[in-house]
Design a protein around this motif. Structure first.
Motif, PDB file in Angstrom:
ATOM      1  N   PHE A   1      49.476  43.425  47.182  1.00  0.00           N
ATOM      2  CA  PHE A   1      49.931  42.094  47.522  1.00  0.00           C
ATOM      3  C   PHE A   1      50.912  41.570  46.280  1.00  0.00           C
ATOM      4  N   ILE A   2      51.981  40.755  46.610  1.00  0.00           N
ATOM      5  CA  ILE A   2      52.766  40.185  45.493  1.00  0.00           C
ATOM      6  C   ILE A   2      52.656  38.604  45.772  1.00  0.00           C
ATOM      7  N   LEU A   3      51.944  38.208  44.524  1.00  0.00           N
ATOM      8  CA  LEU A   3      51.715  36.812  44.508  1.00  0.00           C
ATOM      9  C   LEU A   3      52.934  36.068  43.754  1.00  0.00           C
ATOM     10  N   LEU A   4      53.484  34.951  44.612  1.00  0.00           N
ATOM     11  CA  LEU A   4      54.671  34.069  44.139  1.00  0.00           C
ATOM     12  C   LEU A   4      54.514  33.352  42.976  1.00  0.00           C
ATOM     13  N   GLY A   5      53.148  32.797  43.043  1.00  0.00           N
ATOM     14  CA  GLY A   5      52.989  31.804  42.036  1.00  0.00           C
ATOM     15  C   GLY A   5      52.809  30.400  42.688  1.00  0.00           C
ATOM     16  N   ILE A   6      53.714  29.477  42.272  1.00  0.00           N
ATOM     17  CA  ILE A   6      54.046  28.326  42.899  1.00  0.00           C
ATOM     18  C   ILE A   6      55.445  28.143  43.547  1.00  0.00           C
ATOM     19  N   PRO A   7      55.479  28.540  44.811  1.00  0.00           N
ATOM     20  CA  PRO A   7      56.764  28.590  45.380  1.00  0.00           C
ATOM     21  C   PRO A   7      57.534  27.346  45.438  1.00  0.00           C
ATOM     22  N   GLY A   8      58.770  27.700  44.988  1.00  0.00           N
ATOM     23  CA  GLY A   8      59.781  26.579  44.779  1.00  0.00           C
ATOM     24  C   GLY A   8      59.942  25.852  43.279  1.00  0.00           C
ATOM     25  N   LEU A   9      58.682  26.321  42.584  1.00  0.00           N
ATOM     26  CA  LEU A   9      58.727  25.903  41.187  1.00  0.00           C
ATOM     27  C   LEU A   9      58.744  27.011  40.185  1.00  0.00           C
ATOM     28  N   GLU A  10      59.297  28.154  40.485  1.00  0.00           N
ATOM     29  CA  GLU A  10      59.366  29.215  39.365  1.00  0.00           C
ATOM     30  C   GLU A  10      59.932  29.162  38.134  1.00  0.00           C
ATOM     31  N   ALA A  11      60.909  28.234  38.166  1.00  0.00           N
ATOM     32  CA  ALA A  11      61.726  27.934  37.197  1.00  0.00           C
ATOM     33  C   ALA A  11      60.676  27.111  36.038  1.00  0.00           C
ATOM     34  N   ALA A  12      59.852  26.667  36.566  1.00  0.00           N
ATOM     35  CA  ALA A  12      58.813  25.583  35.457  1.00  0.00           C
ATOM     36  C   ALA A  12      57.515  26.224  35.480  1.00  0.00           C
ATOM     37  N   HIS A  13      57.292  27.503  35.970  1.00  0.00           N
ATOM     38  CA  HIS A  13      56.178  28.275  35.602  1.00  0.00           C
ATOM     39  C   HIS A  13      55.362  27.917  34.354  1.00  0.00           C
ATOM     40  N   VAL A  14      56.301  28.277  33.232  1.00  0.00           N
ATOM     41  CA  VAL A  14      55.846  28.165  31.919  1.00  0.00           C
ATOM     42  C   VAL A  14      55.309  26.903  31.624  1.00  0.00           C
TER      43      VAL A  14
ATOM     44  N   ILE B   1      49.102  42.343  42.712  1.00  0.00           N
ATOM     45  CA  ILE B   1      47.442  42.644  42.846  1.00  0.00           C
ATOM     46  C   ILE B   1      47.158  43.390  43.885  1.00  0.00           C
ATOM     47  N   LYS B   2      46.128  44.201  43.527  1.00  0.00           N
ATOM     48  CA  LYS B   2      45.838  45.357  44.358  1.00  0.00           C
ATOM     49  C   LYS B   2      45.013  44.601  45.716  1.00  0.00           C
ATOM     50  N   PHE B   3      45.344  45.286  47.040  1.00  0.00           N
ATOM     51  CA  PHE B   3      44.533  44.923  48.216  1.00  0.00           C
ATOM     52  C   PHE B   3      42.964  44.645  47.908  1.00  0.00           C
ATOM     53  N   SER B   4      42.298  45.595  47.196  1.00  0.00           N
ATOM     54  CA  SER B   4      40.959  45.460  47.013  1.00  0.00           C
ATOM     55  C   SER B   4      40.587  44.394  46.155  1.00  0.00           C
ATOM     56  N   ALA B   5      41.603  44.294  45.036  1.00  0.00           N
ATOM     57  CA  ALA B   5      41.264  42.907  44.125  1.00  0.00           C
ATOM     58  C   ALA B   5      41.429  41.801  44.704  1.00  0.00           C
ATOM     59  N   CYS B   6      42.495  41.704  45.642  1.00  0.00           N
ATOM     60  CA  CYS B   6      42.732  40.358  46.535  1.00  0.00           C
ATOM     61  C   CYS B   6      41.532  40.280  47.250  1.00  0.00           C
ATOM     62  N   LEU B   7      40.912  41.025  47.732  1.00  0.00           N
ATOM     63  CA  LEU B   7      39.628  40.811  48.906  1.00  0.00           C
ATOM     64  C   LEU B   7      38.292  40.276  47.666  1.00  0.00           C
TER      65      LEU B   7
ATOM     66  N   CYS C   1      44.604  34.916  45.886  1.00  0.00           N
ATOM     67  CA  CYS C   1      44.585  35.267  47.143  1.00  0.00           C
ATOM     68  C   CYS C   1      43.403  34.195  47.615  1.00  0.00           C
ATOM     69  N   GLU C   2      43.771  33.432  48.699  1.00  0.00           N
ATOM     70  CA  GLU C   2      43.140  32.595  49.562  1.00  0.00           C
ATOM     71  C   GLU C   2      43.133  33.191  50.995  1.00  0.00           C
ATOM     72  N   ASN C   3      41.948  32.910  51.678  1.00  0.00           N
ATOM     73  CA  ASN C   3      41.598  33.328  52.887  1.00  0.00           C
ATOM     74  C   ASN C   3      42.917  32.891  53.812  1.00  0.00           C
ATOM     75  N   ILE C   4      43.273  31.975  53.905  1.00  0.00           N
ATOM     76  CA  ILE C   4      44.184  31.325  54.969  1.00  0.00           C
ATOM     77  C   ILE C   4      45.659  31.825  54.802  1.00  0.00           C
TER      78      ILE C   4
END
Length: 315
Positions: free
Chosen positions: A15-28, A95-101, A182-185
């Motif tokens: 899977f690909i984790l976006l981080g905090i969508p819309g605030l990528e420029a402020a991640h640091v 993140i690997k699928f198994s690691a996400c689970l 990774c969150e369930n929903i």
């Protein structure tokens, strides 16, 4: 129409984790307060464990439960924060699928464990205030160990279905998760199937876990308050209130953001994605950070031990 822009897969390898969508420029910049909170949580909970281990006066049920809480907070925060910081600092989004689970299981399992420990601590306060002469005979070391084991087994039983339910769905839309972990929903929403079973089980787990625990804590404190108001003097009532203060503050720090996060996930479809991500991280970081601070400031024995440690270092 060409199918070159579509993705067909079932159970993707990553899977690909976006981080905090819309605030990528402020991640640091966002990573700075989260990193500080994580460091405080690690140092604070390790300090609690060290103090209880090295101070014989603290070898009591209340502090054994506090050690269980500290271990749970360490696992809960560490299950998500290192990956989140790697996203913010190194753009390591896969993140690997198994690691996400595994991450889903650990987050939910240790959240339920923490909730169960708060119930055990409420029971300890109930016995200490309502049956003080029988406290040492009711809450023996073996009973405390059995309570801890029961809390662990209940959490495993309640959360084990989560990774199996996530794994069974076909994922043919995308493998991009608009979150830092990774969150369930958020994960099951990526499935191209009817996910009502996962949603229903999530609500069932919330009610049978944190929901029932809240009820038992409320009942314990109803009996505690009734006993306190029956005490003969104002000093004795204030002293009894003081023994419960740390527990009440820690409960509020855990349940308020926890329930808010759960309900915004299910009913806050109109909220911005970055809001969901921020609340999810606050829920997993703030309680582990605040618990050792609360108990360190409000518990006399822990304050004395900390003062002694700092005095020795200075000399």
């Amino acid at each position: 129409m060409s199918d070159s822009n579509t993705t067909n897969f079932t159970n993707p390898s990553t899977f690909i984790l976006l981080g905090i969508p819309g605030l990528e420029a402020a991640h640091v910049w966002i990573s700075i307060p989260f990193c500080i909170m994580y460091i405080i949580a690690i140092l604070g909970n390790l300090t609690i464990l060290f103090i209880v281990k090295t101070e014989p006066r603290l070898h009591q049920p209340m502090y054994y439960f506090l050690c269980m809480l500290a271990i749970t907070d360490l696992v809960l925060s560490t299950s998500t924060l290192p990956k989140m910081l790697s996203i913010f600092w190194f753009n390591s989004r896969e993140i690997k699928f198994s690691a996400c689970l595994a991450q889903i299981f650990f987050v939910y399992c240790f959240s339920v464990i923490e909730s169960g420990i708060f119930v055990a601590m409420a029971f300890d306060r109930y016995v200490a205030i309502c049956h003080p002469l029988r406290h040492s005979t009711i809450l023996t070391n073996s009973v405390v160990a059995k309570i801890g084991l029961a809390v662990l087994l209940r959490a495993v039983m309640l959360t084990l279905p989560y990774p199996f339910l996530v794994r069974q769905w076909p994922y043919c839309r995308t493998n991009i998760i608009p979150h830092t972990h990774c969150e369930n929903i958020p994960v099951v929403k990526l499935a191209c199937a009817d996910i009502s079973l996962s949603s229903s089980y999530g609500l069932f787990e919330l009610l049978c876990g944190e929901g029932l625990d809240t009820f038992f804590i409320a009942m314990s404190y109803f009996l505690i308050l009734r006993a306190i108001f029956n005490l003969p003097t104002k000093e004795s009532r204030l002293k009894a209130f003081g023994t419960c203060g740390s527990h009440v503050c820690a409960i509020l720090a855990f349940y308020v953001p926890g329930f808010f996060f759960s309900f915004t996930q299910r009913f806050g479809q109109n909220l911005a994605l970055y809001f969901h991500a921020l609340i999810g991280n606050v829920y997993l970081l703030v309680p582990p950070m605040l618990s050792p601070i609360i108990y360190g400031l409000r518990t006399k024995q822990i304050r004395e031990k900390l003062r002694l440690l700092f005095t020795r270092k200075r000399t």
